[in-house]
Motif scaffolding. Structure first.
Motif, short mmCIF file in Angstrom:
data_model
loop_
_atom_site.label_atom_id
_atom_site.label_comp_id
_atom_site.label_asym_id
_atom_site.label_seq_id
_atom_site.Cartn_x
_atom_site.Cartn_y
_atom_site.Cartn_z
N PRO A 115 0.83 -1.20 0.00
CA PRO A 115 0.00 0.00 0.00
C PRO A 115 0.87 1.25 0.00
O PRO A 115 1.88 1.33 0.70
N GLN A 116 0.50 2.21 -0.83
CA GLN A 116 1.15 3.52 -0.84
C GLN A 116 0.15 4.53 -0.28
O GLN A 116 -1.01 4.53 -0.69
N TYR A 117 0.63 5.37 0.62
CA TYR A 117 -0.25 6.32 1.30
C TYR A 117 0.01 7.75 0.85
O TYR A 117 1.09 8.07 0.34
N MET A 118 -0.98 8.59 1.06
CA MET A 118 -0.89 10.01 0.67
C MET A 118 0.42 10.65 1.16
O MET A 118 1.02 11.47 0.47
N SER A 119 0.85 10.25 2.36
CA SER A 119 2.06 10.86 2.94
C SER A 119 3.35 10.27 2.35
O SER A 119 4.44 10.80 2.60
N ASP A 120 3.24 9.19 1.58
CA ASP A 120 4.45 8.56 1.01
C ASP A 120 4.96 9.34 -0.20
O ASP A 120 4.18 9.98 -0.91
N PRO A 122 5.90 9.36 -3.84
CA PRO A 122 5.60 8.49 -4.98
C PRO A 122 6.84 8.09 -5.78
O PRO A 122 6.80 7.12 -6.54
N HIS A 123 7.93 8.82 -5.61
CA HIS A 123 9.16 8.52 -6.35
C HIS A 123 10.09 7.55 -5.61
O HIS A 123 11.07 7.09 -6.18
N ALA A 124 9.79 7.30 -4.34
CA ALA A 124 10.69 6.44 -3.55
C ALA A 124 10.61 5.00 -4.05
O ALA A 124 9.51 4.46 -4.19
N PRO A 125 11.76 4.38 -4.32
CA PRO A 125 11.72 3.00 -4.78
C PRO A 125 11.36 2.03 -3.65
O PRO A 125 11.54 2.35 -2.48
N ILE A 126 10.84 0.88 -4.04
CA ILE A 126 10.52 -0.18 -3.08
C ILE A 126 11.83 -0.82 -2.64
O ILE A 126 12.56 -1.38 -3.46
N LYS A 127 12.09 -0.75 -1.35
CA LYS A 127 13.34 -1.30 -0.84
C LYS A 127 13.01 -2.01 0.46
O LYS A 127 12.78 -1.37 1.49
N MET A 128 12.95 -3.33 0.37
CA MET A 128 12.38 -4.09 1.48
C MET A 128 13.15 -3.98 2.77
O MET A 128 12.61 -4.17 3.84
N SER B 100 6.91 -5.55 -12.09
CA SER B 100 6.40 -4.58 -11.13
C SER B 100 5.31 -3.71 -11.72
O SER B 100 5.48 -3.12 -12.78
N ILE B 101 4.21 -3.64 -11.00
CA ILE B 101 3.12 -2.71 -11.34
C ILE B 101 3.12 -1.67 -10.23
O ILE B 101 2.81 -1.98 -9.08
N PHE B 102 3.51 -0.44 -10.58
CA PHE B 102 3.52 0.63 -9.58
C PHE B 102 2.33 1.57 -9.85
O PHE B 102 1.33 1.51 -9.17
N GLY B 103 2.48 2.43 -10.85
CA GLY B 103 1.40 3.38 -11.13
C GLY B 103 1.40 4.58 -10.21
O GLY B 103 0.40 5.28 -10.10
N ASN B 104 2.54 4.82 -9.53
CA ASN B 104 2.60 5.95 -8.60
C ASN B 104 2.66 7.29 -9.33
O ASN B 104 2.29 8.32 -8.78
N LEU B 105 3.15 7.26 -10.57
CA LEU B 105 3.23 8.50 -11.35
C LEU B 105 2.10 8.56 -12.37
O LEU B 105 1.60 9.62 -12.70
#
Lengths: 156, 156
Positions: A115-120, A122-128, B100-105
């Motif tokens: 889940p991506q939230y409003m406060s996140d 959007p450009h930050a990569p997924i890094k577990m 990967s399916i992002f769609g953040n942009l």
């Protein structure tokens, strides 16, 4: 334990030494809790919840790439991924969901639903391994129950 | 043009102002070239080839989350993604593929299929704007032809 060690990697690829095959069925393993079992997959909640609601959908049987799956198996797996995404949308109210199959550390098909939230950002990569946020046992159980309830509700 | 601007984001979500809907059918747009058209998706090669073979499979119609797709549409889309992965495996010989399916942009369902090579760091996160590697027109055409040839071959 990645492709940088070709011998071990080959054993993970062919399933003879796949860490996921060993413990994705367990109620709790080193990294996660079992949430739900589907015909094609096991849904797991990672202990590291630095992204609130981060969930993993792991294929039950061993396979490393999507093209190894039979058409009905591939269809079933992504139907299950989509059901998990819908449940997370309801429970956590993210602004967007991300879906990623990497397998760079363990080449057993599993999809991270994040889940991506409003406060996140959007450009930050997924890094577990970016951060480690552990919760209390009660908090895990509460999240697991909420996700499971939605999955059962949407199934019927 | 992300969720940080809620008004524009809403218009991208509902499809009334979706950048992808405007140009994914074009042979060339600002970011990529068309490689192939499937029943459910358009396959595109990004101009930025900092990961050699990076390919995008974009759903033809507008949708933002996987659970919005009808079961046969979802199945068809991922069958097409799997066919692209298989083609990339043959053409570029990666050690692993990432999906990967992002769609953040741009919240229009599209799957990045990213080859990972032996020389790559398995821990490095996917970051689309990490570097920019542009090729010559001939190099793009050669890659497009090779991918297209494999897709046609595997279809029959």
């Amino acid at each position: 334990m990645t492709w940088k060690d070709p011998e071990k990697w080959q054993k993970m690829i062919d399933g003879t030494a796949c860490p996921f095959c060993k413990d994705i069925h367990l109620d709790e393993n080193r990294f996660s809790f079992k949430v739900f079992e589907f015909p094609n997959s096991i849904v797991r909640l990672p202990k590291n919840q630095y992204k609130r609601g981060w969930t993993v959908v792991a294929l039950k049987r061993h396979a490393t790439e999507l093209y190894e799956l039979e058409p009905n198996e591939l269809a079933g797996f992504f139907e299950e991924v989509a059901m998990v995404a819908k449940a997370l949308k309801t429970v956590f109210d993210p602004v967007k969901l991300n879906y990623s199959i990497f397998g760079n550390l363990c080449p057993h098909v599993h999809c991270h639903v994040i889940p991506q939230y409003m406060s996140d950002d959007p450009h930050a990569p997924i890094k577990m391994d970016e951060a480690e946020v552990l919760l209390t046992q009660e908090e895990y159980w509460s999240m697991i129950d909420q996700i499971k309830d939605q999955l059962v509700l949407n199934k019927h």
